[in-house]
Design a protein around this motif. Structure first.
Motif, short mmCIF file in Angstrom:
data_model
loop_
_atom_site.label_atom_id
_atom_site.label_comp_id
_atom_site.label_asym_id
_atom_site.label_seq_id
_atom_site.Cartn_x
_atom_site.Cartn_y
_atom_site.Cartn_z
N TYR A 190 0.80 -1.22 0.00
CA TYR A 190 0.00 0.00 0.00
C TYR A 190 0.83 1.27 0.00
N PHE A 191 2.03 1.23 0.60
CA PHE A 191 2.80 2.47 0.76
C PHE A 191 3.83 2.66 -0.36
N ARG A 192 3.80 1.80 -1.37
CA ARG A 192 4.67 1.97 -2.53
C ARG A 192 3.81 2.31 -3.74
N THR A 193 4.37 2.23 -4.93
CA THR A 193 3.63 2.64 -6.11
C THR A 193 4.15 1.90 -7.34
N ASP A 194 3.29 1.77 -8.35
CA ASP A 194 3.71 1.21 -9.64
C ASP A 194 3.92 2.31 -10.68
N LEU A 195 3.95 3.54 -10.23
CA LEU A 195 4.03 4.66 -11.16
C LEU A 195 5.26 4.60 -12.05
N TYR A 196 6.38 4.09 -11.52
CA TYR A 196 7.63 4.05 -12.27
C TYR A 196 8.02 2.62 -12.67
N ALA A 197 7.02 1.75 -12.77
CA ALA A 197 7.27 0.35 -13.11
C ALA A 197 6.74 -0.02 -14.48
N SER A 198 6.38 0.96 -15.28
CA SER A 198 5.85 0.66 -16.61
C SER A 198 6.99 0.32 -17.57
N GLY A 199 6.62 -0.15 -18.75
CA GLY A 199 7.64 -0.54 -19.72
C GLY A 199 8.34 -1.80 -19.27
N CYS A 200 9.66 -1.78 -19.35
CA CYS A 200 10.45 -2.95 -18.94
C CYS A 200 11.65 -2.48 -18.13
N PRO A 201 11.44 -2.20 -16.83
CA PRO A 201 12.57 -1.77 -15.99
C PRO A 201 13.74 -2.74 -16.10
N LYS A 202 14.91 -2.19 -16.40
CA LYS A 202 16.07 -3.01 -16.74
C LYS A 202 16.77 -3.60 -15.52
N LEU A 203 16.95 -4.91 -15.53
CA LEU A 203 17.70 -5.58 -14.47
C LEU A 203 19.19 -5.31 -14.64
N MET A 204 19.94 -5.50 -13.55
CA MET A 204 21.36 -5.17 -13.56
C MET A 204 22.21 -6.40 -13.22
N THR A 205 23.32 -6.54 -13.92
CA THR A 205 24.34 -7.50 -13.53
C THR A 205 25.31 -6.79 -12.59
N LEU A 206 26.14 -7.55 -11.90
CA LEU A 206 27.15 -6.93 -11.05
C LEU A 206 28.07 -6.04 -11.89
N ASN A 207 28.48 -6.50 -13.05
CA ASN A 207 29.39 -5.72 -13.88
C ASN A 207 28.75 -4.43 -14.36
N SER A 208 27.47 -4.48 -14.78
CA SER A 208 26.83 -3.25 -15.25
C SER A 208 26.61 -2.28 -14.10
N TYR A 209 26.35 -2.79 -12.91
CA TYR A 209 26.23 -1.95 -11.71
C TYR A 209 27.56 -1.26 -11.41
N ILE A 210 28.66 -2.00 -11.46
CA ILE A 210 29.97 -1.40 -11.18
C ILE A 210 30.26 -0.30 -12.19
N ASP A 211 30.02 -0.57 -13.46
CA ASP A 211 30.28 0.44 -14.49
C ASP A 211 29.44 1.69 -14.25
N LEU A 212 28.18 1.50 -13.90
CA LEU A 212 27.28 2.63 -13.71
C LEU A 212 27.72 3.49 -12.53
N VAL A 213 27.93 2.87 -11.38
CA VAL A 213 28.28 3.61 -10.17
C VAL A 213 29.67 4.23 -10.29
N ASP A 214 30.58 3.51 -10.93
CA ASP A 214 31.93 4.04 -11.15
C ASP A 214 31.87 5.26 -12.05
N GLY A 215 31.02 5.21 -13.05
CA GLY A 215 30.87 6.35 -13.94
C GLY A 215 30.35 7.59 -13.26
N TRP A 216 29.61 7.39 -12.19
CA TRP A 216 29.11 8.52 -11.40
C TRP A 216 30.13 8.99 -10.38
N GLY A 217 31.21 8.24 -10.19
CA GLY A 217 32.21 8.61 -9.19
C GLY A 217 31.74 8.34 -7.77
N LEU A 218 30.78 7.46 -7.58
CA LEU A 218 30.25 7.14 -6.26
C LEU A 218 30.92 5.89 -5.70
N LYS A 219 30.46 5.43 -4.53
CA LYS A 219 31.03 4.26 -3.90
C LYS A 219 30.02 3.11 -3.87
#
Length: 411
Positions: A190-219
């Motif tokens: 009840y306290f969440r939403t499907d507003l941003y769940a349309s289309g096909c939200p993309k799943l992540m592999t560990l490698n794609s997650y590392i590339d993404l976060v590294d590209g942002w300069g985050l930890k």
């Protein structure tokens, strides 16, 4: 949920479709300034607080410029409103100022590492039951019948990496009264939403997650999930699983100082301390022993021994770090023992409880439920954790609310 189901019907027919590549590693650096946005929710919570010094302090920060903070650990991305561990959830966490982003790590049938909160949650977090891959689930979908709840069990280890990445994310949830796969999938809390769940939200592999976060300069804070299949799994040992997580960061030349490995399994922590000390020295022991009164006492008593074995950071559920004395929220015995032993503390998970006016917040607020009456009390508890307990960081399902607090107090 209707928008997700409508899209899922079409997407499920092409379960092996190729997944677009992750944005280039320079994502987030095209502009000189990254504009952190906290949205309206922090203001809603502050407005909901009881009058007092903390509310006045938080109100005084309402118009300041907000910046990324490493006090803010993104829990599964931003799953209060986005499907967890998807590209969209990670982007939302980044925009909301999380300085450290989580990938819960599970392995596929071909022993590749992917981001899922649990090895066997695909039936509640993806559209697998509406695809041809449903035939590969460990336990097929069974509809509700004669008072028995609907059920299914679909694991990352049931699929190859290619099959996994063909799925679409959805909001975590299920309808136990579902009589069809589609109605079973329609169970967003009840306290969440499907507003941003349309289309096909993309799943992540560990490698794609590392590339993404590294590209942002985050930890990074990847959690090695406890397997839900017997180990070794087709020759794949727990030790190799733990080592493969380290190897992924080493292969991408990510410095260990940017990585907080996590596990609920003590042997994983001890393995990293011994075999990957650069990573092990800031590995986070997720302590679920506190979930029972006896376990809480045993966990508290064991803290000096954990410190002696090289553990540096403990992370229990946030309730275990506080208690109520004379109607005031104060640090718990566990928190005091951890600090006495020189250990750092990370708490989880802010914004995961739903409304506090329902049973005082449930699991995450159970030791302070008699003094938490409305959503604004979330900030009261966070303030105790930050200022009196002295936590290193807070995991949050909606990083913006913690970002607001962290910026206001210079964390």
């Amino acid at each position: 949920m209707r928008s997700f189901i409508a899209s899922s019907v079409l997407l499920g027919l092409a379960s092996a479709a190729a997944v677009p590549a992750v944005e280039p590693r320079t994502y987030g650096h095209e502009h000189k300034k990254f504009n952190v946005q906290v949205g309206v929710r922090p203001y809603y919570l502050v407005d909901n607080m009881d009058e007092g010094p903390l509310k006045k302090k938080l109100e005084s920060c309402s118009e300041q410029e907000f910046k990324t903070s490493e006090f803010v650990f993104s829990h599964r991305g931003a799953p209060l409103q986005f499907p967890e561990h998807t590209l969209g959830a990670y982007k939302a966490a980044h925009r909301q100022g999380a300085g450290v982003i989580e990938c819960d790590v599970a392995f596929t049938k071909d022993k590749q590492l992917v981001c899922r909160h649990a090895q066997c949650d695909l039936h509640t977090t993806t559209n697998i039951l509406n695809t041809t891959l449903a035939a590969k689930c460990s336990t097929p979908f069974k509809p509700y019948a004669n008072g028995t709840a609907a059920s299914a069990k679909c694991c990352t280890s049931d699929l190859t990496l290619t099959e996994f990445t063909s799925l679409c994310g959805k909001m975590d949830g299920f309808n136990p009264n579902g009589t069809t796969a589609l109605s079973y999938m329609d169970g967003t809390p009840y306290f969440r939403t499907d507003l941003y769940a349309s289309g096909c939200p993309k799943l992540m592999t560990l490698n794609s997650y590392i590339d993404l976060v590294d590209g942002w300069g985050l930890k990074f804070t990847p959690e090695l999930k406890a397997p839900e299949v017997p180990m070794p799994f087709n020759g794949y040992t727990q030790q190799q699983y733990a080592q493969d997580l380290v190897n992924a960061f080493v292969a991408k030349k990510v410095d260990a100082s940017r990585v907080w490995l996590q596990s609920f399994v003590p042997d994983d922590i001890f393995y990293w301390i011994k075999n990957a000390p650069a990573f092990g020295k800031q590995a986070v022991y997720l302590d679920e022993r506190v979930d029972t009164p006896a376990g809480y006492l045993n966990a508290t008593a064991s803290i000096p021994d954990l410190a002696a074995r090289g553990v540096k950071i403990l992370a229990p559920a946030m309730f275990a770090l506080t208690k109520v004395v004379n109607n005031e929220i104060v640090p718990s015995e566990y928190a005091v023992a951890a600090k006495k032993a020189g250990l750092e503390l990370v708490a989880w998970s802010f914004e995961r409880s739903g409304w506090l006016q329902i049973e005082g917040g449930g699991y995450y607020y159970q030791y302070v439920a008699n003094v938490t009456y409305n959503d604004g009390d979330m900030y009261t508890v966070l303030d105790v954790l930050a200022q009196k307990v002295g936590i290193k960081a807070m995991f949050s399902d909606w990083p913006a609310t913690v970002t607001y607090y962290a910026n206001c107090f210079g964390l």
